[in-house]
Design a protein around this motif. Sequence first.
Motif, PDB file in Angstrom:
ATOM      1  N   LEU A  53      63.121 -57.015 -56.652  1.00  0.00           N
ATOM      2  CA  LEU A  53      64.572 -57.161 -56.654  1.00  0.00           C
ATOM      3  C   LEU A  53      64.982 -58.280 -55.707  1.00  0.00           C
ATOM      4  O   LEU A  53      64.280 -58.592 -54.732  1.00  0.00           O
ATOM      5  CB  LEU A  53      65.233 -55.851 -56.226  1.00  0.00           C
ATOM      6  CG  LEU A  53      64.949 -54.636 -57.127  1.00  0.00           C
ATOM      7  CD1 LEU A  53      65.649 -53.401 -56.563  1.00  0.00           C
ATOM      8  CD2 LEU A  53      65.373 -54.900 -58.558  1.00  0.00           C
ATOM      9  N   LEU A  54      66.118 -58.886 -55.987  1.00  0.00           N
ATOM     10  CA  LEU A  54      66.623 -59.964 -55.137  1.00  0.00           C
ATOM     11  C   LEU A  54      67.215 -59.359 -53.869  1.00  0.00           C
ATOM     12  O   LEU A  54      68.172 -58.591 -53.935  1.00  0.00           O
ATOM     13  CB  LEU A  54      67.692 -60.759 -55.883  1.00  0.00           C
ATOM     14  CG  LEU A  54      67.229 -61.499 -57.140  1.00  0.00           C
ATOM     15  CD1 LEU A  54      68.422 -62.099 -57.868  1.00  0.00           C
ATOM     16  CD2 LEU A  54      66.225 -62.585 -56.781  1.00  0.00           C
ATOM     17  N   ARG A  65      71.227 -58.887 -52.583  1.00  0.00           N
ATOM     18  CA  ARG A  65      72.096 -58.792 -53.755  1.00  0.00           C
ATOM     19  C   ARG A  65      72.272 -57.326 -54.137  1.00  0.00           C
ATOM     20  O   ARG A  65      71.350 -56.526 -53.973  1.00  0.00           O
ATOM     21  CB  ARG A  65      71.501 -59.548 -54.948  1.00  0.00           C
ATOM     22  CG  ARG A  65      71.260 -61.032 -54.678  1.00  0.00           C
ATOM     23  CD  ARG A  65      72.579 -61.792 -54.571  1.00  0.00           C
ATOM     24  NE  ARG A  65      72.363 -63.206 -54.373  1.00  0.00           N
ATOM     25  CZ  ARG A  65      72.252 -64.092 -55.368  1.00  0.00           C
ATOM     26  NH1 ARG A  65      72.326 -63.662 -56.630  1.00  0.00           N
ATOM     27  NH2 ARG A  65      72.072 -65.359 -55.114  1.00  0.00           N
ATOM     28  N   ASN A 111      71.744 -57.704 -59.265  1.00  0.00           N
ATOM     29  CA  ASN A 111      70.356 -57.801 -59.707  1.00  0.00           C
ATOM     30  C   ASN A 111      70.241 -57.615 -61.215  1.00  0.00           C
ATOM     31  O   ASN A 111      69.511 -58.346 -61.889  1.00  0.00           O
ATOM     32  CB  ASN A 111      69.500 -56.765 -58.986  1.00  0.00           C
ATOM     33  CG  ASN A 111      68.844 -57.302 -57.722  1.00  0.00           C
ATOM     34  OD1 ASN A 111      67.809 -57.963 -57.772  1.00  0.00           O
ATOM     35  ND2 ASN A 111      69.469 -57.030 -56.582  1.00  0.00           N
ATOM     36  N   THR A 117      71.336 -60.552 -63.490  1.00  0.00           N
ATOM     37  CA  THR A 117      70.574 -61.802 -63.440  1.00  0.00           C
ATOM     38  C   THR A 117      70.054 -62.266 -64.799  1.00  0.00           C
ATOM     39  O   THR A 117      70.235 -63.439 -65.165  1.00  0.00           O
ATOM     40  CB  THR A 117      69.413 -61.680 -62.437  1.00  0.00           C
ATOM     41  OG1 THR A 117      69.942 -61.356 -61.143  1.00  0.00           O
ATOM     42  CG2 THR A 117      68.646 -62.988 -62.334  1.00  0.00           C
ATOM     43  N   ARG A 168      67.365 -53.833 -65.073  1.00  0.00           N
ATOM     44  CA  ARG A 168      67.300 -55.293 -65.192  1.00  0.00           C
ATOM     45  C   ARG A 168      66.395 -55.705 -66.358  1.00  0.00           C
ATOM     46  O   ARG A 168      66.704 -56.633 -67.104  1.00  0.00           O
ATOM     47  CB  ARG A 168      66.784 -55.894 -63.887  1.00  0.00           C
ATOM     48  CG  ARG A 168      66.691 -57.415 -63.883  1.00  0.00           C
ATOM     49  CD  ARG A 168      66.082 -57.912 -62.594  1.00  0.00           C
ATOM     50  NE  ARG A 168      64.752 -57.344 -62.400  1.00  0.00           N
ATOM     51  CZ  ARG A 168      64.062 -57.466 -61.264  1.00  0.00           C
ATOM     52  NH1 ARG A 168      64.594 -58.103 -60.232  1.00  0.00           N
ATOM     53  NH2 ARG A 168      62.857 -56.948 -61.160  1.00  0.00           N
TER      54      ARG A 168
END
Length: 262
Positions: A97-98, A101, A106, A109, A158
């Motif tokens: 995961l970023l 953020r 996330n 994205t 995601r």
Amino acid sequence: MTLVEARGVGRTVELPDGRPLTILSGVDLSVSEGDRVSIVGRSGSGKSTLLNLLGLLDAPTEGELAFLGHDVRRIGSGARDRLRGSEVGFVFQQFNLLPGRTALENVQTPLLYSGGREFWRRERIARDMLERVGLGERLTTKPERLSGGEQQRVAIARALVRKPRLILADEPTGALDLETGAEVMALIEAVAAETGAALVTITHDPTIAARSNRHFLLRGGRLESADAAGDDSNDGVARSVVEAGAESAAETDAAAEIGAVA
């Protein structure tokens, strides 16, 4: 419909000293819509390399690999990236995961690379997917404030937010406890069933592998069926996968002992 077709696929890379290293050889595998496939193998057996090939991250160095009927080696890198972005979803052991953020950011994205209505509705689509995986109350929470199971749920959202036709799960429960891992797998399977997507799970855990309908063992760079010959019962399939997993574990233990002696 067949999504991925591998025939005699191999992957060889060049080591820093110039010597070739063959990771996969003679792999035959067909994955169609709605398939549930598991691949068991010890560390270093080529599982992740095979996943990268199926997910269009790499191309084979031998054999034929087709995605939706297209020869992968004849697809340009840009077209391959677009095809992967729209048709393939990856779920990894490490959540990737970023940092910094939110969960919502996330999950949005992948939608930044979409077009038209999907792009302009990306926040609503991401919000709906997070609610689907049970995180509707955690939209603005950042990864460092989420539990391991919650982080994996964000990663699943995601991966699936663009409704891919092929889901590739690489040790998706490896960083989770047994109960949370079972819940995560049930969630992936449920979402895949809703969209009709194929699910390929790469794992060292025979219990997770046994949840699939088709089972394979990757050993020495070669893919072998792990389904019980002549036994279509669930017990027979599970027994065969457990035996395959136990053999892989034994090989890993033996390698560790050799390393300790050395």
